[in-house]
Write a protein that holds these residues in place. Sequence first.
Motif, PDB file in Angstrom:
ATOM      1  N   VAL A 102       0.831  -1.206   0.000  1.00  0.00           N
ATOM      2  CA  VAL A 102       0.000   0.000   0.000  1.00  0.00           C
ATOM      3  C   VAL A 102       0.876   1.271   0.000  1.00  0.00           C
ATOM      4  O   VAL A 102       1.881   1.339   0.705  1.00  0.00           O
ATOM      5  CB  VAL A 102      -0.961  -0.038   1.218  1.00  0.00           C
ATOM      6  CG1 VAL A 102      -1.734   1.258   1.360  1.00  0.00           C
ATOM      7  CG2 VAL A 102      -1.904  -1.236   1.078  1.00  0.00           C
ATOM      8  N   GLY A 103       0.477   2.244  -0.802  1.00  0.00           N
ATOM      9  CA  GLY A 103       1.298   3.447  -0.970  1.00  0.00           C
ATOM     10  C   GLY A 103       1.034   4.517   0.063  1.00  0.00           C
ATOM     11  O   GLY A 103      -0.066   4.638   0.608  1.00  0.00           O
ATOM     12  N   ILE A 104       2.052   5.308   0.349  1.00  0.00           N
ATOM     13  CA  ILE A 104       1.926   6.500   1.211  1.00  0.00           C
ATOM     14  C   ILE A 104       3.043   7.478   0.842  1.00  0.00           C
ATOM     15  O   ILE A 104       4.140   7.055   0.481  1.00  0.00           O
ATOM     16  CB  ILE A 104       1.977   6.125   2.719  1.00  0.00           C
ATOM     17  CG1 ILE A 104       1.844   7.385   3.584  1.00  0.00           C
ATOM     18  CG2 ILE A 104       3.237   5.353   3.076  1.00  0.00           C
ATOM     19  CD1 ILE A 104       1.624   7.105   5.070  1.00  0.00           C
ATOM     20  N   GLU A 105       2.745   8.768   0.936  1.00  0.00           N
ATOM     21  CA  GLU A 105       3.757   9.785   0.605  1.00  0.00           C
ATOM     22  C   GLU A 105       4.331  10.420   1.864  1.00  0.00           C
ATOM     23  O   GLU A 105       3.597  10.649   2.825  1.00  0.00           O
ATOM     24  CB  GLU A 105       3.095  10.923  -0.178  1.00  0.00           C
ATOM     25  CG  GLU A 105       2.843  10.660  -1.625  1.00  0.00           C
ATOM     26  CD  GLU A 105       2.245  11.900  -2.292  1.00  0.00           C
ATOM     27  OE1 GLU A 105       1.377  12.556  -1.690  1.00  0.00           O
ATOM     28  OE2 GLU A 105       2.668  12.207  -3.410  1.00  0.00           O
ATOM     29  N   THR A 106       5.624  10.758   1.843  1.00  0.00           N
ATOM     30  CA  THR A 106       6.171  11.596   2.915  1.00  0.00           C
ATOM     31  C   THR A 106       6.498  12.988   2.367  1.00  0.00           C
ATOM     32  O   THR A 106       6.843  13.889   3.116  1.00  0.00           O
ATOM     33  CB  THR A 106       7.433  10.991   3.579  1.00  0.00           C
ATOM     34  OG1 THR A 106       8.589  11.333   2.821  1.00  0.00           O
ATOM     35  CG2 THR A 106       7.340   9.486   3.724  1.00  0.00           C
ATOM     36  N   LYS A 107       6.438  13.114   1.053  1.00  0.00           N
ATOM     37  CA  LYS A 107       6.681  14.405   0.404  1.00  0.00           C
ATOM     38  C   LYS A 107       6.194  14.334  -1.028  1.00  0.00           C
ATOM     39  O   LYS A 107       5.778  13.256  -1.490  1.00  0.00           O
ATOM     40  CB  LYS A 107       8.184  14.743   0.409  1.00  0.00           C
ATOM     41  CG  LYS A 107       8.994  13.871  -0.556  1.00  0.00           C
ATOM     42  CD  LYS A 107      10.411  14.278  -0.613  1.00  0.00           C
ATOM     43  CE  LYS A 107      11.216  13.698   0.522  1.00  0.00           C
ATOM     44  NZ  LYS A 107      11.356  12.224   0.460  1.00  0.00           N
ATOM     45  N   ARG A 108       6.274  15.445  -1.751  1.00  0.00           N
ATOM     46  CA  ARG A 108       5.889  15.462  -3.158  1.00  0.00           C
ATOM     47  C   ARG A 108       6.830  16.383  -3.922  1.00  0.00           C
ATOM     48  O   ARG A 108       7.237  17.410  -3.399  1.00  0.00           O
ATOM     49  CB  ARG A 108       4.452  15.990  -3.263  1.00  0.00           C
ATOM     50  CG  ARG A 108       3.647  15.386  -4.375  1.00  0.00           C
ATOM     51  CD  ARG A 108       2.197  15.868  -4.317  1.00  0.00           C
ATOM     52  NE  ARG A 108       1.336  15.009  -3.509  1.00  0.00           N
ATOM     53  CZ  ARG A 108       0.064  15.293  -3.222  1.00  0.00           C
ATOM     54  NH1 ARG A 108      -0.474  16.416  -3.654  1.00  0.00           N
ATOM     55  NH2 ARG A 108      -0.666  14.461  -2.494  1.00  0.00           N
ATOM     56  N   GLY A 109       7.161  16.015  -5.156  1.00  0.00           N
ATOM     57  CA  GLY A 109       7.993  16.867  -6.004  1.00  0.00           C
ATOM     58  C   GLY A 109       9.438  16.411  -6.007  1.00  0.00           C
ATOM     59  O   GLY A 109       9.866  15.642  -5.142  1.00  0.00           O
ATOM     60  N   CYS A 110      10.190  16.870  -7.025  1.00  0.00           N
ATOM     61  CA  CYS A 110      11.612  16.528  -7.114  1.00  0.00           C
ATOM     62  C   CYS A 110      12.352  17.654  -7.816  1.00  0.00           C
ATOM     63  O   CYS A 110      11.937  18.102  -8.889  1.00  0.00           O
ATOM     64  CB  CYS A 110      11.790  15.218  -7.885  1.00  0.00           C
ATOM     65  SG  CYS A 110      13.510  14.685  -7.921  1.00  0.00           S
TER      66      CYS A 110
END
Length: 477
Positions: A192-200
């Motif tokens: 299952v997916g989860i984000e700790t941040k977004r963008g690069c």
Amino acid sequence: MAHPILLINTNVARPPVSPVGLEYVGEALIEAGTPVQVLDLSFEADWEASLRRKLAGDVALAVGLSVRNTDDCSFVSRRSFLPWIEEVVTEVKRLTGAPVYLGGAGFSTMPEAVLAATQADGGIEGDGEEALLALAESLTKGEEVGRLPNVVYWRNGDVVRNPRVDVDLRYLPKPRRRLFDNRRYEQLGAIVGIETKRGCSQGCIFCADPVAKGKRVRLRPPSIVVQELQDLADQGVSWLHLCDSEYNLPLEHAKDVCRAIIQKGLGDKMRWYCYCSPIPFDEELAGLMKAAGCAGINFGVDSLSDEQLYRLGRVHSSYDVDQLVHLLQKEGLNYMCDLLIGGPGETAQTVRTTVDKAKELDVPLVGIAVGVRVYPHTILGNGVANGSISGGLHPAAGENLHQPVFYLSPMLGNGALALIDQLVAGDPRFLVLSKPAERGSYNYADDESLCQLIEQGARGAYWDIIRRSHEFGLDQS
Ligand code: B12
């Protein structure tokens, strides 16, 4: 009662990937009081019948379809998912007069091409949480969408993109992760997916992540990330995959997230995987990741030839990878390295240097993608658009909207795959992004043999399951 937005997950590839993006968007709408209905085609045996049931009465304000992948990004199989999305769009339009909007990582890499190929009414580019809410409010009031951020739409036969706003993740409502059945996904082998941040903010010439996710890295507070992890754990979810482009960028945030997981006591309740850049990576991060439940890391190494790394816009060197591998070996962390073969300037010699070096370093698992997917608005894509890169395109640009375009260095001639075969020489530590389920492939989109391993009880990142099947055979219990 207000008309609901119907959100449909169209990603039906097996093994399954839970629709975390759609879930974040849906929960933001619900939090703001907008009614939402969901339909997960991943669990429907008869997708047309399920659409008919869901759209009976024709009450939806709009229908949102996820486009997570435009294609499987494999130069060998070149499987496009856009004909499938087009089929769903057509069927939805047959059943309702509500507008059909697309969104998702795949859509955001090339909104114009996806809209042209699927004939949807419009879409949301990039972050969906605030943009879809604003769209829903405008549709309710019968207003024009011409000024709304992130909205992509048709005007006089052309696709128009409104200016884009990347949201501040600190102020988004906390997702409860209850909109889709994450536990059922895990039972089917999903991580299952989860984000700790977004963008690069990296400058890799080929990568679509800064295009789809934005160049500015936006962090989620570690306390919010662990609350979400706790919610998932309470639902019985224990295998996860972080959705950050690179978990260790920035380094301190990665450490803080690990510390928060450890402090919450989740480190031994969950197992998670992530993508990382070869630098920065230090002993402290390795220790924290292990204690926080990290089960494996996929490093985007791309090449072990310094001249090629430079041409790809990477900031690490082969020496950095050398240091990294020694650290990982010392710390006993499970990992794999991804290579990208065939970028501009690649020669048989740079490929040989890379494969030989990976063997010499004794990297336990190496994934090789031959052929570079060309995305609009990347440095590579801009080079193709302005004519500074003309050769090496497969197929020649603009032939068919559904067909993914790849770049393969003309200096490799026609024999790139044969060259890899010859250099790898049957070494089981190397996988190639070829057709799903081909021996030695790591193309996960509809990989039957991977699904069989999962049915037999194998769990974890798909590369890790494949690795174990090579090491221990089919029995992973
Ligand atoms: C993590 C990851 C994986 C993990 C997934 C684990 C997991 N549980 O999530 C694994 C390793 C399994 C994986 C596999 C594959 N992946 Co992958 N993956 C990613 C990654 C890094 C994150 C995706 C993600 O979930 N992001 C987090 C969510 C929150 O973001 P999101 O989905 O974009 O959603 C936001 C918006 O897009 C929007 N939105 C989303 N849906 C909708 C719907 C509507 C209606 C609206 C309005 C808005 C909207 O709002 C959301 C919140 O803002 C991305 C790259 C990236 N940085 O995005 C690649 C990426 C999505 N993957 C990609 C590919 C190609 C694949 C594979 C096909 C590779 C292969 N051949 O095996 C498989 C497909 C498997 C499958 N069944 O889908 C490509 C797709 C490119 C393309 N051309 O479409 C990407 C973009 C990487 C890349 N740059 O090449 N992947």
